[in-house]
Design a protein around this motif. Structure first.
Motif, PDB file in Angstrom:
ATOM      1  N   HIS A 195       1.003  -1.234  -0.154  1.00 61.69           N
ATOM      2  CA  HIS A 195       0.011   0.039   0.001  1.00 61.69           C
ATOM      3  C   HIS A 195       0.973   1.206   0.151  1.00 61.69           C
ATOM      4  O   HIS A 195       1.841   1.404   0.549  1.00 61.69           O
ATOM      5  CB  HIS A 195      -1.083   0.002   1.231  1.00 61.69           C
ATOM      6  CG  HIS A 195      -0.662   0.207   2.376  1.00 61.69           C
ATOM      7  ND1 HIS A 195      -0.278   1.411   2.986  1.00 61.69           N
ATOM      8  CD2 HIS A 195      -0.272  -0.667   3.447  1.00 61.69           C
ATOM      9  CE1 HIS A 195       0.322   1.280   4.378  1.00 61.69           C
ATOM     10  NE2 HIS A 195       0.478   0.216   4.586  1.00 61.69           N
ATOM     11  N   ASP A 240       5.922   2.219   6.703  1.00 62.00           N
ATOM     12  CA  ASP A 240       4.831   1.724   6.442  1.00 62.00           C
ATOM     13  C   ASP A 240       4.017   2.965   5.529  1.00 62.00           C
ATOM     14  O   ASP A 240       3.616   3.848   5.936  1.00 62.00           O
ATOM     15  CB  ASP A 240       4.020   1.795   7.800  1.00 62.00           C
ATOM     16  CG  ASP A 240       2.734   1.229   7.647  1.00 62.00           C
ATOM     17  OD1 ASP A 240       2.143   0.922   6.663  1.00 62.00           O
ATOM     18  OD2 ASP A 240       1.818   1.704   8.857  1.00 62.00           O
ATOM     19  N   ASP A 241       4.036   2.479   4.188  1.00 63.72           N
ATOM     20  CA  ASP A 241       4.417   1.246   3.621  1.00 63.72           C
ATOM     21  C   ASP A 241       5.421   1.541   2.469  1.00 63.72           C
ATOM     22  O   ASP A 241       5.282   0.872   1.341  1.00 63.72           O
ATOM     23  CB  ASP A 241       3.338   0.502   3.283  1.00 63.72           C
ATOM     24  CG  ASP A 241       3.689  -1.024   2.879  1.00 63.72           C
ATOM     25  OD1 ASP A 241       4.644  -1.455   3.341  1.00 63.72           O
ATOM     26  OD2 ASP A 241       2.880  -1.625   2.006  1.00 63.72           O
ATOM     27  N   GLU A 297      -5.224   2.095   2.193  1.00 60.98           N
ATOM     28  CA  GLU A 297      -5.145   0.916   3.032  1.00 60.98           C
ATOM     29  C   GLU A 297      -5.303   1.479   4.508  1.00 60.98           C
ATOM     30  O   GLU A 297      -6.094   0.966   5.157  1.00 60.98           O
ATOM     31  CB  GLU A 297      -3.833   0.447   3.119  1.00 60.98           C
ATOM     32  CG  GLU A 297      -3.527  -0.917   3.672  1.00 60.98           C
ATOM     33  CD  GLU A 297      -3.129  -0.851   5.133  1.00 60.98           C
ATOM     34  OE1 GLU A 297      -3.302  -1.820   5.917  1.00 60.98           O
ATOM     35  OE2 GLU A 297      -3.018   0.200   5.740  1.00 60.98           O
ATOM     36  N   GLU A 298      -4.673   2.731   4.864  1.00 62.65           N
ATOM     37  CA  GLU A 298      -4.863   3.115   6.173  1.00 62.65           C
ATOM     38  C   GLU A 298      -6.446   3.641   6.670  1.00 62.65           C
ATOM     39  O   GLU A 298      -6.594   3.927   7.763  1.00 62.65           O
ATOM     40  CB  GLU A 298      -3.891   4.132   6.256  1.00 62.65           C
ATOM     41  CG  GLU A 298      -2.393   4.039   6.073  1.00 62.65           C
ATOM     42  CD  GLU A 298      -1.773   2.988   7.070  1.00 62.65           C
ATOM     43  OE1 GLU A 298      -2.637   2.692   8.077  1.00 62.65           O
ATOM     44  OE2 GLU A 298      -0.768   2.981   6.967  1.00 62.65           O
ATOM     45  N   ASP A 344       3.836  -5.129   3.666  1.00 60.95           N
ATOM     46  CA  ASP A 344       3.564  -4.277   4.429  1.00 60.95           C
ATOM     47  C   ASP A 344       4.469  -4.059   5.797  1.00 60.95           C
ATOM     48  O   ASP A 344       4.419  -5.092   6.675  1.00 60.95           O
ATOM     49  CB  ASP A 344       2.173  -4.423   5.038  1.00 60.95           C
ATOM     50  CG  ASP A 344       1.608  -3.160   5.691  1.00 60.95           C
ATOM     51  OD1 ASP A 344       2.324  -2.038   5.672  1.00 60.95           O
ATOM     52  OD2 ASP A 344       0.182  -3.015   5.793  1.00 60.95           O
ATOM     53  N   MET A 345       5.071  -2.975   5.851  1.00 62.65           N
ATOM     54  CA  MET A 345       5.915  -2.932   7.059  1.00 62.65           C
ATOM     55  C   MET A 345       7.276  -3.883   6.873  1.00 62.65           C
ATOM     56  O   MET A 345       6.917  -4.865   7.613  1.00 62.65           O
ATOM     57  CB  MET A 345       5.484  -2.820   8.133  1.00 62.65           C
ATOM     58  CG  MET A 345       4.373  -1.787   8.507  1.00 62.65           C
ATOM     59  SD  MET A 345       3.448  -1.721   9.739  1.00 62.65           S
ATOM     60  CE  MET A 345       4.405  -1.206  11.065  1.00 62.65           C
TER      61      MET A 345
HETATM   62 ZN    ZN Z   1       1.049  -0.487   6.433  1.00 60.15          ZN
END
Ligand code: ZN
Length: 384
Positions: free
Chosen positions: A168, A180-181, A214-215, A247-248
């Motif tokens: 994302h 992130d991210d 995404e967030e 992700d991350m």
């Molecule tokens: Zn994320």
């Protein structure tokens, strides 16, 4: 070279080793593909993304980042580019009685162990000490039209079937969303570059998607599923074989200490966490896919191992998990570890490019090696 000679020698004497020889050809192709990933290139792509601050959805900096990502994908040879368009309207705050959640259990089924530290989303601009970053992140989000970009490597023999590889590209927290991210977005972009090289061919197709929103609750990946799931098998949408989210990817410094602080260093035993969701309709197939990735890591990743877990949660692979095998790759388990405060930069002003060291970036690179090696095997990649 030594391995090649040994294989040739063995092949000459005992014809029964021919399958092993084929294996070794595939191995050497994967080794050569993985060698095309590079730490400095990966870092440079993350740095490029941080030029757009936190890339919060519904802002000019988010739209400029989507344009920049598209230009990068095109210039790296992934020229089959398209955008998914959707509308995003934030939900009004819930006025009803507050749902209480059992906070002794991690999100989606895991069990917390040991010491936990606070987590949360920073919404205070003044917590960002760097005036440049504060200014970069200043514009507020407005509801409305959204776009997210994807490009596709077309398979030679089964172009109508594809794996989806995602990260994302939006972030929050008044930092640069480097981990992130930016770390997952850059990973997907680097894989698109390597696999789009003119001398690489695959049997099956691969779609590289940089999700937006995404967030705010996986709105970009949900929009993709809503708009395109029924198109599968038509000329407009290859059949989905699996969904792999990133992700991350950078930070695995271990559990918080008793005082809530964390080690400043990547722990030597850091690992890539591959998760599937045990309650998904495709849990069995997703678990199988996760082990394919774990084995690819064991064989081809240079520095860090991978672990498999069954509690995938809060990620863009979730909207896919009841339709196809879906997994996610992360620096730590999302529920029991990141949810317990293992990443102090998560959604914070400190999620800056300058926060991370090479040992951190290298964990993300190892996740890229893992996905590249697994995908190369799954899609039958060869080199001309
Ligand atoms: Zn994320």
């Amino acid at each position: 070279m030594r391995r090649l000679l040994v294989t040739l020698f063995a092949g000459l004497i005992i014809p029964a080793t021919l399958p092993a020889q084929a294996d070794s050809t595939r191995d050497s192709i994967i080794v050569r593909l993985v060698a095309r990933l590079d730490l400095e290139r990966y870092k440079a792509t993350i740095k490029g993304l941080t030029a757009f601050g936190d890339r919060r959805q519904g802002t000019d900096r988010n739209r400029a980042a989507v344009d920049w990502i598209e230009a990068q994908l095109r210039s790296s040879g992934c020229s089959n580019v398209a955008r998914l368009k959707y509308d995003y309207q934030p939900q009004p705050p819930n006025q009803g009685p507050r749902q209480t959640r059992d906070t002794s259990r991690a999100s989606s089924g895991g069990r917390y162990r040991g010491i936990r530290a606070r987590t949360g989303v920073n919404t205070d601009s003044l917590k960002q000490p760097d005036a440049r970053v504060r200014a970069l992140d200043a514009q507020a989000s407005t509801p409305g039209a959204r776009e997210e970009v994807y490009c596709t490597k077309i398979g030679d023999t089964h172009p109508d079937e594809m794996y989806i590889v995602g990260g994302h590209m939006d972030g929050i927290g008044w930092g640069e969303a480097a981990n992130d991210d930016g770390s997952g977005t850059a990973l997907v972009m680097e894989l698109a570059r390597v696999l789009s090289s003119p001398d690489v061919r695959t049997d099956r197709s691969i779609r590289f998607v940089l999700w937006n929103n995404e967030e705010t609750g996986l709105n970009g990946s949900r929009a993709y599923v809503d708009q395109r799931r029924a198109l599968q098998g038509t000329k407009d949408e290859p059949k989905w074989l699996g969904m792999i989210q990133h992700d991350m990817m950078l930070f695995d410094h271990g559990m918080p200490r008793a005082d809530g602080t964390l080690s400043p260093d990547q722990r030597p035993e850091a690992d890539v966490n591959i998760e599937f969701q045990s309650s998904a309709k495709f849990a069995a197939e997703a678990q199988q896919l996760a082990w394919v990735f774990q084995r690819a890591n064991e064989k081809y990743a240079t520095d860090y191992p991978a672990s498999v877990g069954s509690h995938m949660t809060n990620t863009d692979s979730a909207p896919f998990q009841d339709l196809v095998p879906a997994i996610s790759l992360r620096e730590s388990e999302r529920g029991t570890q990141i949810g317990a405060g293992w990443d102090p930069n998560w959604h914070q002003p400190t999620d800056l490019y300058a926060t991370y060291h090479d040992a951190d970036f290298r964990l993300g690179l190892n996740a890229a090696q893992t996905t590249l090696a697994a995908l190369a095997g799954l899609t039958g990649a060869t080199l001309k």
